[in-house]
Design an enzyme around this catalytic site. Sequence first.
Site, short mmCIF file in Angstrom:
data_model
loop_
_atom_site.label_atom_id
_atom_site.label_comp_id
_atom_site.label_asym_id
_atom_site.label_seq_id
_atom_site.Cartn_x
_atom_site.Cartn_y
_atom_site.Cartn_z
N SER A 242 0.83 -1.20 0.00
CA SER A 242 0.00 0.00 0.00
C SER A 242 0.86 1.25 0.00
O SER A 242 2.08 1.18 0.14
CB SER A 242 -0.91 0.02 1.24
OG SER A 242 -1.76 -1.11 1.28
N SER A 280 -3.90 -3.42 -2.67
CA SER A 280 -3.12 -2.26 -2.27
C SER A 280 -4.06 -1.16 -1.80
O SER A 280 -5.03 -0.82 -2.47
CB SER A 280 -2.28 -1.76 -3.44
OG SER A 280 -1.39 -0.75 -3.04
N ASP A 282 -4.24 2.48 -1.58
CA ASP A 282 -3.58 3.67 -2.12
C ASP A 282 -4.48 4.87 -1.84
O ASP A 282 -5.49 5.08 -2.52
CB ASP A 282 -3.36 3.52 -3.62
CG ASP A 282 -2.60 2.24 -3.96
OD1 ASP A 282 -1.68 1.87 -3.20
OD2 ASP A 282 -2.93 1.60 -4.97
#
Length: 352
Positions: A242, A280, A282
Amino acid sequence: MDKESSKKVRERGIAIGTLHTGRKNCITDVPGVSVGHVTLDYPLEGEEYACTGVTAILPHGGNLFKEKVVAASYVLNGFGKTTGLVQVNELGVIESPIMLTNTFGVPAVSQGTLEYILQENPEIGDTTGTVNIVVGECNDGNLNSIRQFPVEPKHAIEAIENASTDRSQEGAVGAGKGMVCFGYKGGIGSASRIILDEENNREYIMGCMVLSNFGGKVEFPFDRYPGMKPQIDGIEKVTDGSIIIILATDMPLSDRQLLRVAKRCGIGLGRSGSHFSHSSGDIVIAFSTKNKIPHESEEVFQTHSYIREDHPIMNQLFAGAAESTEEAILNSLSQAVTTKGRNGLIVESMFS
């Protein structure tokens, strides 16, 4: 810290974009913004290891609950466990330090930050409402024994109290201690850009800080950054990882305008090699220090000035968000040192 690993990418001959950097090339170039770290680095029982920490970003040096800042957040990919962003986007303000840590450290950091703010504001939960704590996280479980919960509430308080307007430490420090980026040691990185209002002969600053913990070693575009050739091979990451991106500016922007600017951070993230992987998280958190919002007021209306949407300076802001994000990610790699963690795992600096 190893001298070679402590270099920013500009010291390696890599210049990102066309806008000029601030004096420190750090988020703390934005007047009033301060950063504090607490780094945990010690063995636990057996093969377990505390390789983690806490980072605090304070939008100004006053009482954040009583003087809130205009803010917004933007989710590029939502595989994350942040706190407080629902209310940030609903009301358009931040009223606490922005805290970063590991995934399982979020409850402890939330509690410590809450304790700190309650100590400063005894009226919260009594004669006034509650407070919205903002915490972002990345999973440092490759190097850190997250199941042992090494992060405690006191570490959040210490990070806040450590906050300074000096150029922040970067690399394997604070929340970045156990992070891995593109198979190499990642962590905290920062950069800044000057936004020039030529008509009025005024300068504004945009600063970015990232917590980088994403990407596989085959994804990093070494051909784009010829000065960043690694001396060793990186590891294969277990998960997609991340990134948390914090964007600050002293430009007077509304929360809606901050959201527009925050979206451009994804351009810098993409340039660095990310494609916003499935697992992830983000996430961008953006704020402006210009127009502070008082917690209490007898006024029915409040008036602030914001940049016109169609002014050319808006494009500078978009470029600054993309450039500073990209450079902050590179700085997190460039300044990180080789780090040992649980089960004897060693993650090398890209420049060991």
